[in-house]
Each structure stands twice: as structure tokens, then as C-alpha cells.
Design an enzyme around this catalytic site. Sequence first.
Site, PDB file in Angstrom:
ATOM      1  N   GLU A 185      35.201  80.805 -59.485  1.00 35.90           N
ATOM      2  CA  GLU A 185      36.484  80.155 -59.741  1.00 35.90           C
ATOM      3  C   GLU A 185      36.441  78.667 -59.390  1.00 35.90           C
ATOM      4  OE1 GLU A 185      41.245  80.692 -58.707  1.00 35.90           O
ATOM      5  OE2 GLU A 185      39.737  81.365 -57.257  1.00 35.90           O
ATOM      6  N   GLU A 202      40.940  71.583 -52.462  1.00 36.66           N
ATOM      7  CA  GLU A 202      40.386  72.786 -51.852  1.00 36.66           C
ATOM      8  C   GLU A 202      38.867  72.828 -51.859  1.00 36.66           C
ATOM      9  OE1 GLU A 202      42.284  76.472 -52.914  1.00 36.66           O
ATOM     10  OE2 GLU A 202      44.189  75.476 -53.332  1.00 36.66           O
ATOM     11  N   ASP A 219      42.055  79.787 -63.374  1.00 36.38           N
ATOM     12  CA  ASP A 219      43.353  79.938 -62.716  1.00 36.38           C
ATOM     13  C   ASP A 219      44.263  78.814 -63.214  1.00 36.38           C
ATOM     14  OD1 ASP A 219      45.426  79.393 -60.705  1.00 36.38           O
ATOM     15  OD2 ASP A 219      44.409  80.847 -59.434  1.00 36.38           O
ATOM     16  N   THR A 220      45.431  79.168 -63.733  1.00 32.71           N
ATOM     17  CA  THR A 220      46.309  78.147 -64.332  1.00 32.71           C
ATOM     18  C   THR A 220      46.832  77.146 -63.309  1.00 32.71           C
ATOM     19  OG1 THR A 220      48.190  79.680 -64.107  1.00 32.71           O
ATOM     20  CG2 THR A 220      47.041  79.638 -66.236  1.00 32.71           C
ATOM     21  N   PHE A 221      46.976  77.564 -62.041  1.00 34.33           N
ATOM     22  CA  PHE A 221      47.427  76.629 -61.008  1.00 34.33           C
ATOM     23  C   PHE A 221      46.409  75.512 -60.828  1.00 34.33           C
ATOM     24  CE2 PHE A 221      47.085  75.305 -56.539  1.00 34.33           C
ATOM     25  CZ  PHE A 221      48.324  74.708 -56.365  1.00 34.33           C
ATOM     26  N   HIS A 222      45.145  75.878 -60.713  1.00 38.84           N
ATOM     27  CA  HIS A 222      44.095  74.882 -60.517  1.00 38.84           C
ATOM     28  C   HIS A 222      43.845  74.086 -61.801  1.00 38.84           C
ATOM     29  CE1 HIS A 222      43.313  76.479 -56.569  1.00 38.84           C
ATOM     30  NE2 HIS A 222      43.141  77.693 -57.076  1.00 38.84           N
ATOM     31  N   HIS A 261      43.664  84.143 -63.656  1.00 39.07           N
ATOM     32  CA  HIS A 261      44.876  84.100 -62.843  1.00 39.07           C
ATOM     33  C   HIS A 261      45.977  83.357 -63.581  1.00 39.07           C
ATOM     34  CE1 HIS A 261      43.005  84.753 -58.563  1.00 39.07           C
ATOM     35  NE2 HIS A 261      43.081  85.854 -59.287  1.00 39.07           N
ATOM     36  N   ARG A 282      52.511  77.528 -57.808  1.00 40.43           N
ATOM     37  CA  ARG A 282      51.970  78.775 -57.275  1.00 40.43           C
ATOM     38  C   ARG A 282      53.058  79.832 -57.131  1.00 40.43           C
ATOM     39  NH1 ARG A 282      46.785  77.522 -53.409  1.00 40.43           N
ATOM     40  NH2 ARG A 282      45.308  78.539 -54.763  1.00 40.43           N
ATOM     41  N   GLU A 334      48.587  85.470 -59.070  1.00 38.49           N
ATOM     42  CA  GLU A 334      48.179  85.173 -57.695  1.00 38.49           C
ATOM     43  C   GLU A 334      49.200  84.209 -57.092  1.00 38.49           C
ATOM     44  OE1 GLU A 334      44.191  83.726 -55.366  1.00 38.49           O
ATOM     45  OE2 GLU A 334      45.127  82.323 -56.759  1.00 38.49           O
TER      46      GLU A 334
END
Length: 305
Positions: free
Chosen positions: A169, A175, A202-205, A228, A234, A263
Site C-alpha cells: 500500500e 506517513e 486507498d482513496t484517502f492516500h 480501500h 478518513r 477503512e
Amino acid sequence: MEISGKTAIVTGAASGIGLCIATSLAEAGANVVMADIEKVAVEQAAHRLSGTNKQVLPVRVDVTQEQSVIDALADYFKAEAAYLAALPKGPNNYHPFRHTQAAIDRRNYVIDRMVELDARTLTGVVYSLVGRADAVPAPERRRQWRTVVRNLREVARHAEDRGRRVALEPVNRFETDFLNTCDQGLALIKAVGARNVKLHLDTFHMNIEEKNQAAAILKAGKHLGHFHACGSDRGTPGGDHIDWKPIVNALRKIKYKGDVVIESFTTDVKVIARAAAIWRKIEQNRNDIAVKGLANLRRLFGKKK
């Protein structure tokens, strides 16, 4: 008995003999689940032990109540999932053999447990420590890359022998400094060269790092192994500013058949909230993340209940 790297659960850990035992175990190298009926007291005690550089998880539990014990263990395993990528903190996270070997052993242990649980894919930041973000010179970056490639090959072989997959990921720049974009993830997959190593988006990242989320999904193509669906904050997917239709269309275009997972995090499990920088309630009603989020995804994907 060698206890370094093992996990111990200590009850009555907020004070007295329990706290002394928890302290001794942490200082000896164990990861410690500190359980106590006094929530605030055990959290404060765990905070004081956090300097040992071991995972110290405080949980509120009433050992006279079966459901309380079950809930406490559930909190532990949630936190354990968040720490699968953890390497010891320090300036040379990728370098010392004892550190990288410990990380390999940790992942292989988890893969063995996946077989028991019939879980198919090890996902997330399996290549580094979450929170390790620092600019390094290009030669050091290349050395780190070679080390990660070599170690991931070993983990991938262990997973393939057991019929499991590993999905890497990319996460945002706050992060990690190691893998932020789909392009970087695909480059790492190519370098590892194992057919069971996939990409986890992951759509947030992606909302932070990608110019176009749908384009990144299309580029991932057959390599996408886990997905995700997370709100831009988030929180609840579909209750945010992300343009979800192109994302859904891209997943359909590459014929993605894997899981689409919400998530999100709450402030209830402190160790995860701290790791994910959750300082406030993302939603006023935490159940909305699951209930409304699932309803939104079903609407976006055109799925019936």
C-alpha cells in the site's frame, strides 16, 4: 526464556504488581497488552512505558465479565493489524540485520496465522514503519530500496508457499517517505518480481498523492490486489468531496473483483487513533461510517442490498 518480540497480556496493569510485571516485560523486549478495569489509569501507565520502543497497548477490561475480555482481545487484534508493518524506530530502520530480520519474521508469522484464518492477502504498509518520513540522499535511498526488495522477496516466497498474497500500500507523504504513489508501488512490485505481490490502493492516500485517482487505478490494472474506499477525511465514503464515479468506473474497467473495504478510525482505540492522527470525531455517529458508507458504496457500485 527468550521473550523479546513476544506478546504478553498483563491484567491489573495500571498499578501495583501488574504494572511492575508489565514494566519488566517491556524492558525485556516484549510487546505488552496492559489490561485493567481503570481505563484512564491504564492509559496513563501505558504512556509512561511507551519510551521502551515496544508496542504497549492499554485496554480497559473487566476480567469477571466474559464479553469484556472478548472486546479487549478484539481491540488488541485491531491494533496488531495496524502494527504489522512496524520496524524499530531509529535512523537506520532498513539497515541493521536484527531489525530487518525481525520484520521478516513478523510478517511470516502473520502469514502463518492467515492460513489458520483463511485470509487471502496480507495488505498495508508491509515494507516499512508507518510514520517513518525523512528525506535521505539518493545513494541511501537506492540502498534502502535494494534491502526492501530483497526482504519482500523472502516474505513473498513464504506467502506463496502457503497460497497467500502480499499487497503493498502506497500511503501519503506524512506517513512514509518510501512509497507514496501508484507508480512507485508498481516499480516495487516489478523489482520484487513475484507473481503473488500485488498493489493495495486507498482513496484517502490517493486523494493526497495522485493527480487523478481513476488514472492511477487504470495504471494499476491487473496488479491491483486490494482496495480501500475511504472518505477524504478518513470518514464516510460518499459523504466527502471525492469524485467517486470515475473511481468506480476505473475499477470496473480493469475488471477488479477483489474486496472494497471501508477503512476508517475512531478515537476509541487509542493506539490506532494515535498512529492514524485521529484527534477528533470524524463523524458524530461512528456507526454512520459503516452504515451510510456501505449504503453509499452500494449506490455507487449499483449493488443491491
